[in-house]
Design a protein around this motif. Sequence first.
Motif, mmCIF file in Angstrom:
data_model
loop_
_atom_site.group_PDB
_atom_site.id
_atom_site.type_symbol
_atom_site.label_atom_id
_atom_site.label_comp_id
_atom_site.label_asym_id
_atom_site.label_seq_id
_atom_site.Cartn_x
_atom_site.Cartn_y
_atom_site.Cartn_z
ATOM 1 N N THR A 7 -79.851 4.335 -5.674
ATOM 2 C CA THR A 7 -81.277 4.201 -5.932
ATOM 3 C C THR A 7 -81.633 2.880 -6.608
ATOM 4 O OG1 THR A 7 -81.119 6.553 -6.370
ATOM 5 C CG2 THR A 7 -83.239 5.528 -6.778
ATOM 6 N N ARG A 8 -80.843 2.483 -7.603
ATOM 7 C CA ARG A 8 -81.169 1.262 -8.342
ATOM 8 C C ARG A 8 -80.960 0.030 -7.474
ATOM 9 N NH1 ARG A 8 -76.842 3.621 -12.065
ATOM 10 N NH2 ARG A 8 -76.106 3.687 -9.937
ATOM 11 N N ASP A 9 -79.854 0.036 -6.727
ATOM 12 C CA ASP A 9 -79.589 -1.084 -5.820
ATOM 13 C C ASP A 9 -80.681 -1.171 -4.747
ATOM 14 O OD1 ASP A 9 -77.329 -1.353 -7.316
ATOM 15 O OD2 ASP A 9 -75.962 -0.536 -5.816
ATOM 16 N N TRP A 10 -81.125 -0.012 -4.302
ATOM 17 C CA TRP A 10 -82.173 0.045 -3.271
ATOM 18 C C TRP A 10 -83.462 -0.601 -3.784
ATOM 19 C CZ3 TRP A 10 -87.064 1.971 -2.317
ATOM 20 C CH2 TRP A 10 -87.442 2.099 -0.962
ATOM 21 N N GLU A 11 -83.853 -0.240 -5.015
ATOM 22 C CA GLU A 11 -85.065 -0.822 -5.621
ATOM 23 C C GLU A 11 -84.936 -2.342 -5.732
ATOM 24 O OE1 GLU A 11 -85.587 1.008 -9.434
ATOM 25 O OE2 GLU A 11 -85.951 2.980 -8.530
ATOM 26 N N PHE A 12 -83.776 -2.763 -6.183
ATOM 27 C CA PHE A 12 -83.533 -4.190 -6.378
ATOM 28 C C PHE A 12 -83.568 -4.911 -5.026
ATOM 29 C CE2 PHE A 12 -81.009 -8.000 -7.208
ATOM 30 C CZ PHE A 12 -81.410 -8.370 -8.488
#
Length: 800
Positions: free
Chosen positions: A344-349
């Motif tokens: 999720t965090r990598d996706w947002e970034f």
Amino acid sequence: MRYEYNTIDKKWQKKWEEAHAFEAKTDTSKPKYFALVEFPYPSGQGLHIGHPRPYTAMDIISRKKRMQGYNVLFPLGWDAFGLPTENYAIKHQIHPAIVTKNNIAHFTEQIKALGLSFDWSREIDTTDPSYYKWTQWIFLQLFKKGLAYKKEMAVNFCTSCKVVLANEEVVGGVCERCGSEVVRKVKSQWMLKITEYAERLINDLEGLDFIERVKTQEINWIGRSEGAEVRFATTAGDDVIVYTTRPDTLFGATYMVVAPEHELVTKWKDQLKNFDEVEAYREEAARKSDFERTELVKDKTGVRLDGVEAINPVNGRQIPIFISDYVLSTYGTGAIMAVPAHDTRDWEFAKKFDLPIIEVVAGGDVQNEAFTDVETGIMTNSEFLNGLEVKDAKAKIIEFLTEKGIGVKKVNYKLRDWVFSRQRYWGEPVPLVNCEKCGWVALPEETLPLTLPEIERFEPTDDGESPLSKATDWVNTTCPCCGGPAKRETDTMPNWAGSSWYFLRYCDPHNNDALAAKEALDYWMPVDWYNGGMEHVTLHLLYSRFWAKFLYDIGVLSCKEPYLKRTAHGMILGENGEKMSKSRGNVINPEVVIAEYGADGLRLYEMFIGDFEKSAPWSQASIKGCKRFIDRVAGLTDLVKGEGVTQKLESSFHKTIKKVTEDIDSMKFNTAIAAMMSLVNEIYEVGTLTRDELRTLITLLCPFAPHISEEVNEFLGYTDILSLAAWPTYDEAKTKDDTVEIAVQVCGKLRGTVVVAANATREEMIAAAKADEKIKPFIDGKTVIKEIAVPGKLVNIVVK
RNA sequence: GCGGGCGUGGCGGAAUGGCAGACGCGCUGGUCUUAGGAACCAGUGGUUCACCCGUGCAGGUUCGAGUCCUGUCGCCCGCACCA
């Protein structure tokens, strides 16, 4: 007779003391029982209405165990080092030792007024040099085993307390104690290697009788995760090791992120075309407090390192490298491979920086959101992993990485080492000196305790130096190793030090040769039942388990875990349902309550207020019911006639004994009291009882309300100390009545009740039900499909 | 977001899948009292009162659900970018 608590309370407290009634003796002929409450911090405010709740609960358990023939150790002491005392001392220019002494005197008086069966002969005080001698001794053993080390590092620093905090003391980004902002500061600190015990601190929870929420909280705090470390080559020549729990997604890594503090970033200065921009971001990140960092969770920021790229080891693809503060320097390797399709965090970034998203686990829609499900997905776009389930892909890729020498299986923990230095006066001095030649040298054990020097001013300095640094006569000393000039450590230990082993000292509190004699430790340890607050689960409980394990390793303790059973009490809230606090104006003072309702009134109400493990609001009105109950018990003395057993009351007594006995063991104090209230109500209905019966009742009541119970006992002509009498037993057969009233349902709806013999068969019960006048209209003329009978409970007739 | 817990009378709270609301507070009426903010006695979930309705809401399993299952809403606590 009546409950004249003003005189009765004091009278019995004095008698117990004179008889040494509750002093634990090492007596191997009896089974031992070690009951423990968290020892209080003697604050200037005095006793809080919340204190008596766990104390009374464990007192009831201790008193009952004692009456059941156990050799009970139920001690109390003072966790007296700490900041509030020091702050008070600074403000009023009084020595913290004097403040502590006064506070302890006040606390002692207030606690003794509750009539708790503590063994006061074993009272301890963590600020007493004869006690902290052994706190220092344990620290030295940790130092000698390499588990205490000094390290220059970024630590949490409270701007208001001007002191370093452990990770466990930072709650929601602010200081746990004062709520002030916490910033990062680079300081040289003593650290304890609690991480070396992480695995055991999790594994050994199994089999312990801890309530579930305590176990889960400890496990989550330690935060074990399994994954792999993978080596990525870079165009700069240096390799970057990343930690990942999803090595299976390696083919989906489309960029890399390293923490702003990562050392390679500085090394690459000359190769980075945008180093100024990178440097600016790093400075900004360093300035942010923890609080600000957590506030900005949702908005990802970062800077691409322009000039260096990483190479994905499984497919040789070049991928960009970023710095971003969503990667922490203190966890794993401080570097990650980013797989936006499945994190999720990598996706947002990736969305924000417009980076490619490659699906490697089929099953989701990765352009719209990260697909993180590891249960259902099937590998894709991953060459030799294609078609595998995630779990199998993980095993296969780790095998592959290991074979090629580019990766290795790795376990990580969220738990960090324990920051053990405090720049304060009122704590245990660290028994080490720093010698120019020999480095850090332990003081010889026979010179302990190293006592605190007398100084004029206790304030810490603004730059975070300990006030002890100003005591130059004390600081400058000679090296015990080479005799040359050396300086003492001026930081002191955190207040969690003294509390990490205090329960061991209770086993043998006056020993001058050891923290406690081995025989005493072997006899009393482990603690059989420890009750305390949930707020200590990731602090005191974890720290003390760690120390106990260390002491086990060096042969001091024979048990691997210090506590067999752990429970936690709920808070007592203000009448308005909010947390009690001065600023909310909803504080209840225990002294005032005792003055109005007596110690037994307070004790009983604190136990009757509700489920022990849950918070409950105080009610000035409800406590009256408990006082009335005590008065009604005292009033029973007027109804006493004869000896022996009253026919009508016999089974009620056996039931109540059973109920109270069982409820105490499961901490259901409220229903135990309710059962005794019911019995008393029934006795008043019957109108008379025998002397033996009243004796049984007050024996049951004694752990809850010991003063009135002793007084009634004496009034009845008994000369023993009731608190030391034998606990009543019950006859299971006599807890059953001859006849029972059972419910009668027709089609599951209650239509009446019938009385049948307790041992009636199912057929007899059904027959009785059908014969009942109230039931007949519901079944007459209908077809009975099914008949259910539960002995002692009900009959259900299903008709059509 | 993750983890844990909780939703029951006016209130605190009881109920191994088997009579929902034990026990206590409060309230109502009564007794005794110069008095009652004392004590004692009786009553006290709702209601259109032999019925019926009631444990946050909607379903399900069961002869029977506050309790078990699924979903949902609300509240509390802990952790919180841990890769």
